[in-house]
Design a protein around this motif. Structure first.
Motif, mmCIF file in Angstrom:
data_model
loop_
_atom_site.group_PDB
_atom_site.id
_atom_site.type_symbol
_atom_site.label_atom_id
_atom_site.label_comp_id
_atom_site.label_asym_id
_atom_site.label_seq_id
_atom_site.Cartn_x
_atom_site.Cartn_y
_atom_site.Cartn_z
ATOM 1 N N ASN A 170 46.648 38.900 44.295
ATOM 2 C CA ASN A 170 45.807 40.732 43.731
ATOM 3 C C ASN A 170 46.597 41.547 42.341
ATOM 4 O OD1 ASN A 170 44.516 40.401 46.610
ATOM 5 N ND2 ASN A 170 46.048 41.880 47.901
ATOM 6 N N ASN A 203 43.551 42.030 39.790
ATOM 7 C CA ASN A 203 43.668 43.756 39.009
ATOM 8 C C ASN A 203 44.138 43.039 37.661
ATOM 9 O OD1 ASN A 203 43.385 44.709 41.396
ATOM 10 N ND2 ASN A 203 44.921 44.486 41.618
ATOM 11 N N TYR A 261 40.607 41.955 36.320
ATOM 12 C CA TYR A 261 39.388 42.912 36.195
ATOM 13 C C TYR A 261 39.372 43.717 34.755
ATOM 14 C CZ TYR A 261 36.224 46.486 37.787
ATOM 15 O OH TYR A 261 35.829 47.231 37.970
ATOM 16 N N LYS A 262 40.574 44.421 34.635
ATOM 17 C CA LYS A 262 40.910 45.406 33.526
ATOM 18 C C LYS A 262 40.493 44.394 32.320
ATOM 19 C CE LYS A 262 44.147 47.777 35.971
ATOM 20 N NZ LYS A 262 45.733 48.200 35.684
ATOM 21 N N PHE A 286 31.391 45.964 39.086
ATOM 22 C CA PHE A 286 33.018 44.066 39.686
ATOM 23 C C PHE A 286 32.288 43.819 40.606
ATOM 24 C CE2 PHE A 286 35.198 42.584 43.675
ATOM 25 C CZ PHE A 286 36.623 42.108 42.881
#
Length: 222
Positions: free
Chosen positions: A47, A51, A54-55, A65
């Motif tokens: 996770n 994250n 994704y950033k 997303f």
């Protein structure tokens, strides 16, 4: 006995069965169980990685997303394939042009077809940069077309060459260890192998990041 230096990348076993491609199936064993009631440290690690990726991708493109998750999955798929090749006696799928070219060509061709079908005028206008003199427009169209056509080839060659280079160097150094009788030289060889192995771990991460980032940048032009 290894008859050829490049035979370590040959996808075949001693029984002449193409079982080394099964290393791609082992990737699914490394994915966590997402439906556990109490998340383990392994799930929490994934996770945090998702994250962070994704950033990183969110800065480059302003997609949702659901669109960015395609490139996140591509990053994880290449990363795990590169890591699987660092284990002994496991076939490295990402060191073959057939594997890398199939990914890059499929992604690039889908972007081009989508752009031609929906944004034909913008796609053709992109071949001529803004402010180009009229006399240079035919040359700029030719240069931009060539740079557009070689994108999947450069993506595949970059990933394949970087994965092959480190593995070949490790193989060459490892094969010379049997002929060394000096203990000091043997310890230096082992230390060099460990340093190269650490370098290969970083190369596996960097190359998967570069492949996915460049694919993301190419898609942002569409």
């Amino acid at each position: 006995m290894m008859t050829n230096l490049f035979s370590i990348f040959d996808p075949s076993t001693s029984m002449n069965y193409s079982l080394n491609w099964l290393s791609m199936i082992l990737i699914f064993l490394m994915f966590p169980y997402q439906f556990w009631l109490i998340p383990s440290r392994y799930v929490m690690f994934w996770n945090l990685m998702i994250n962070f990726i994704y950033k990183e991708f969110k800065v480059l493109i302003n997609f949702s997303f659901s669109n960015i998750i395609i490139f996140m999955s591509l990053f994880m798929f290449i990363l795990i394939n590169n890591f699987m090749g660092l284990f002994p006696y496991i076939f490295t799928a990402s060191s073959h042009m057939s594997f890398c070219m199939s990914m890059s060509l499929t992604l690039w061709l889908s972007m081009i077809i989508y752009s031609l079908m929906n944004y034909l005028n913008d796609f053709l206008a992109h071949l001529t940069p803004h402010g180009t003199p009229t006399i240079l427009m035919p040359f700029m169209v030719l240069i931009e077309s060539i740079s557009l056509m070689i994108r999947p080839l450069t993506l595949a060659i970059r990933l394949t060459a970087n994965m092959i280079a480190g593995h070949l160097l490790l193989c060459l150094l490892g094969s010379t260890g049997l002929s060394i009788n000096n203990s000091f030289m043997l310890m230096m060889l082992i230390l060099t192998q460990l340093l190269l192995y650490t370098l290969e771990i970083s190369v596996s991460i960097i190359q998967s990041y570069v492949f996915s980032i460049l694919t993301t940048l190419y898609s942002s032009e569409v």
